[in-house]
Write a protein that holds these residues in place. Structure first.
Motif, PDB file in Angstrom:
ATOM      1  N   UNK A  47     -25.193   3.038 -14.344  1.00 38.49           N
ATOM      2  CA  UNK A  47     -24.792   3.489 -13.137  1.00 38.49           C
ATOM      3  C   UNK A  47     -24.917   2.821 -12.028  1.00 38.49           C
ATOM      4  N   UNK A  48     -25.434   2.180 -12.383  1.00 35.76           N
ATOM      5  CA  UNK A  48     -24.935   0.802 -10.682  1.00 35.76           C
ATOM      6  C   UNK A  48     -23.631  -0.224 -11.307  1.00 35.76           C
ATOM      7  N   UNK A  49     -23.629  -0.028 -12.632  1.00 35.64           N
ATOM      8  CA  UNK A  49     -22.953  -1.068 -12.579  1.00 35.64           C
ATOM      9  C   UNK A  49     -20.784  -0.148 -12.537  1.00 35.64           C
ATOM     10  N   UNK A  50     -20.991   0.906 -13.601  1.00 39.35           N
ATOM     11  CA  UNK A  50     -19.667   1.882 -13.573  1.00 39.35           C
ATOM     12  C   UNK A  50     -19.535   2.459 -11.666  1.00 39.35           C
ATOM     13  N   UNK A  51     -20.718   2.040 -10.565  1.00 36.86           N
ATOM     14  CA  UNK A  51     -20.159   2.631  -9.593  1.00 36.86           C
ATOM     15  C   UNK A  51     -20.075   1.533  -8.426  1.00 36.86           C
ATOM     16  N   UNK A  52     -20.507  -0.169  -8.844  1.00 45.48           N
ATOM     17  CA  UNK A  52     -20.070  -0.869  -8.691  1.00 45.48           C
ATOM     18  C   UNK A  52     -18.162  -1.295  -8.544  1.00 45.48           C
ATOM     19  N   UNK A  53     -17.853  -0.963 -10.442  1.00 46.11           N
ATOM     20  CA  UNK A  53     -16.462  -1.603 -11.198  1.00 46.11           C
ATOM     21  C   UNK A  53     -15.774  -0.476 -10.344  1.00 46.11           C
ATOM     22  N   UNK A  54     -16.556   0.700  -9.836  1.00 43.10           N
ATOM     23  CA  UNK A  54     -15.405   1.881  -9.604  1.00 43.10           C
ATOM     24  C   UNK A  54     -14.808   1.837  -7.851  1.00 43.10           C
ATOM     25  N   UNK A  55     -15.870   0.910  -6.934  1.00 39.98           N
ATOM     26  CA  UNK A  55     -15.558   0.959  -6.164  1.00 39.98           C
ATOM     27  C   UNK A  55     -14.774  -0.043  -5.928  1.00 39.98           C
ATOM     28  N   UNK A  56     -14.727  -1.460  -6.666  1.00 41.51           N
ATOM     29  CA  UNK A  56     -13.885  -2.931  -6.515  1.00 41.51           C
ATOM     30  C   UNK A  56     -12.482  -1.824  -7.519  1.00 41.51           C
ATOM     31  N   UNK A  57     -12.315  -0.990  -8.258  1.00 42.07           N
ATOM     32  CA  UNK A  57     -11.082  -0.672  -9.210  1.00 42.07           C
ATOM     33  C   UNK A  57     -10.908  -1.549 -10.480  1.00 42.07           C
ATOM     34  N   UNK A  58     -11.864  -1.999 -11.100  1.00 39.17           N
ATOM     35  CA  UNK A  58     -12.312  -2.590 -11.852  1.00 39.17           C
ATOM     36  C   UNK A  58     -13.000  -1.799 -13.330  1.00 39.17           C
ATOM     37  N   UNK A  59     -12.563  -0.716 -13.411  1.00 36.33           N
ATOM     38  CA  UNK A  59     -13.169   0.963 -14.295  1.00 36.33           C
ATOM     39  C   UNK A  59     -12.744  -0.168 -16.308  1.00 36.33           C
ATOM     40  N   UNK A  60     -11.893  -0.886 -16.056  1.00 35.99           N
ATOM     41  CA  UNK A  60     -11.444  -1.255 -17.579  1.00 35.99           C
ATOM     42  C   UNK A  60     -12.219  -2.415 -17.467  1.00 35.99           C
ATOM     43  N   UNK A  61     -12.557  -3.305 -16.447  1.00 29.69           N
ATOM     44  CA  UNK A  61     -14.049  -4.074 -16.281  1.00 29.69           C
ATOM     45  C   UNK A  61     -15.516  -3.802 -17.080  1.00 29.69           C
ATOM     46  N   UNK A  62     -15.565  -2.992 -16.370  1.00 35.59           N
ATOM     47  CA  UNK A  62     -16.841  -2.236 -16.651  1.00 35.59           C
ATOM     48  C   UNK A  62     -17.471  -1.969 -18.421  1.00 35.59           C
ATOM     49  N   UNK A  63     -16.098  -1.226 -19.298  1.00 35.73           N
ATOM     50  CA  UNK A  63     -16.133  -1.170 -20.755  1.00 35.73           C
ATOM     51  C   UNK A  63     -16.170  -2.818 -20.792  1.00 35.73           C
ATOM     52  N   UNK A  64     -14.734  -4.109 -20.665  1.00 35.57           N
ATOM     53  CA  UNK A  64     -15.265  -5.351 -21.469  1.00 35.57           C
ATOM     54  C   UNK A  64     -16.530  -5.970 -21.290  1.00 35.57           C
TER      55      UNK A  64
END
Length: 401
Positions: free
Chosen positions: A354-371
């Motif tokens: 939840x925290x990681x997804x929220x951070x990556x979403x706010x920074x427009x880096x959702x692909x990095x979430x899965x990496x």
């Protein structure tokens, strides 16, 4: 093995209780998952929560649903398998009644989800113990996989049906689910007998540390659910942010169909494979699947979903068989501990995710979430291989001493 010769004609000769419980393994998640996958959407739209807060709710519910399986296993060993299933379904039905009431009071949505999760915690250890007690030992992999396949089919079809009604006709949908669980509770009372209450294995003699016997499969199952629940919780928001809700529904269908048909067919192979090879293969598949998900294209999402499905089939069936093999005389307790380890893994996954997804979403880096998750799974695969190899060598040395 007898599993290899097991055919449809055997299925028709099964006790009615066992056939009904396998059918229930489909109906219960089918009814539940008409709503549960949409809980993050409901929480953000109606309760105005951000994704980090939603992660806490999902984590707590997962901890109860899976972690509470420990209590479910203990209750089943004491109260009996049928009585525990009836208690669980009654609790879950009350949860869906509260879900219906949440249409008028949005603040009741979270308690409803928690109560529904409590019912699941009580039900599954008793259900699985009943199934393994009702069949010969050689056929346990097949029947556990059939139960798992039915469960996954229900989990996939539920959102497809629920999504058609949830946003426009929530009241009708919630009423239907409530009635379905009332009927399922009454049907369990009528159709499930007490024939498989007692394990076929006699209790172990002397003082035995059951927790020590279950240590390794407990830990690895927690890691398995930790990795898998990133897919379970965040695949929906991720896919719909890039593509359509229809694609997400299609990916869930692919996942369910592969498990539904594939796991029973592969149950013998999975049962006979070494635990070390199975775990290494599965975590490597998790890592590769997360890498493909990070790409984000339609075909990459399909490939990632297929790969994570194969990892899921091996991880969860092999984990059940391994912990059951460790304590065959207490199947409900074994499955309860397995659910506890799953709850711990799912809880940590939801909080970090939840925290990681929220951070990556706010920074427009959702692909990095899965990496990031792909790297995690790769590290786990290497560590698991090293630990199990060391444990195997230690066992050989001790046997020769």
């Amino acid at each position: 093995m007898k599993t290899a010769r097991f055919g449809i004609h055997h299925l028709s000769n099964l006790p009615s209780s066992l056939k009904f419980l396998i059918l229930s393994s489909f109906l219960i998640p089918f009814g539940s998952f008409m709503v549960l996958p949409f809980v993050p959407i409901l929480l953000t739209r109606h309760n105005h929560m951000d994704m980090a807060a939603v992660g806490w709710v999902l984590g707590f519910a997962s901890l109860i649903q899976f972690g509470g399986g420990f209590i479910g296993g203990v209750v089943a060993e004491r109260l009996g398998l049928k009585r525990t299933m009836l208690l669980a379904l009654t609790v879950r039905t009350l949860g869906f009644a509260l879900l219906l009431a949440s249409l008028e009071r949005a603040d009741w949505l979270i308690p409803a989800v928690i109560i529904i999760a409590t019912g699941a915690a009580l039900y599954l250890p008793a259900n699985k113990a009943y199934i393994v007690n009702a069949v010969p030992v050689s056929e346990r992999p097949l029947f556990l996989s059939l139960s798992s396949s039915a469960l996954n089919a229900g989990m996939a079809m539920g959102p497809l049906v629920g999504g058609l009604f949830l946003l426009g006709n929530s009241e009708v949908l919630f009423w239907v689910i409530f009635v379905v669980f009332v009927v399922l509770t009454l049907a369990h009372w009528a159709f499930v007998d007490s024939a498989a209450q007692v394990s076929k294995h006699p209790p172990r003699a002397g003082k035995v540390s059951y927790l020590k016997l279950m240590g390794v499969p407990f830990a690895l199952n927690a890691l398995a659910f930790y990795g898998y629940f990133f897919f379970q919780n965040y695949m929906g928001p991720y896919t719909t942010s890039l593509h359509s809700a229809g694609l997400y529904g299609g990916l869930l269908t692919v996942n369910a169909l592969l498990v539904f048909f594939g796991q029973p067919l592969l149950s013998k192979v999975i049962a006979e494979a070494s635990y070390r090879a199975s775990m290494f293969f599965s975590f490597m598949m998790l890592s590769l699947s997360m890498y493909f998900l990070s790409i984000g294209s339609v075909w990459a999402l399909i490939v990632g979903t297929v790969m994570i499905t194969f990892a899921e089939m091996v991880l969860f069936l092999k984990g059940d068989l391994e912990i059951l093999n460790a304590v065959p005389d207490k199947p409900a307790f074994a499955f309860g501990m397995q659910r506890l380890s799953a709850g711990l893994g799912a809880f940590v996954s939801a909080l970090i995710g939840g925290a990681l997804y929220d951070y990556m979403q706010n920074n427009q880096q959702l692909g990095t979430f899965w990496s990031v998750l792909a790297i995690q799974a790769l590290v786990v695969a290497v560590v698991v291989l090293a630990v199990l190899s060391f444990k195997r060598k230690l066992a050989v040395v001790n046997s020769q001493a």
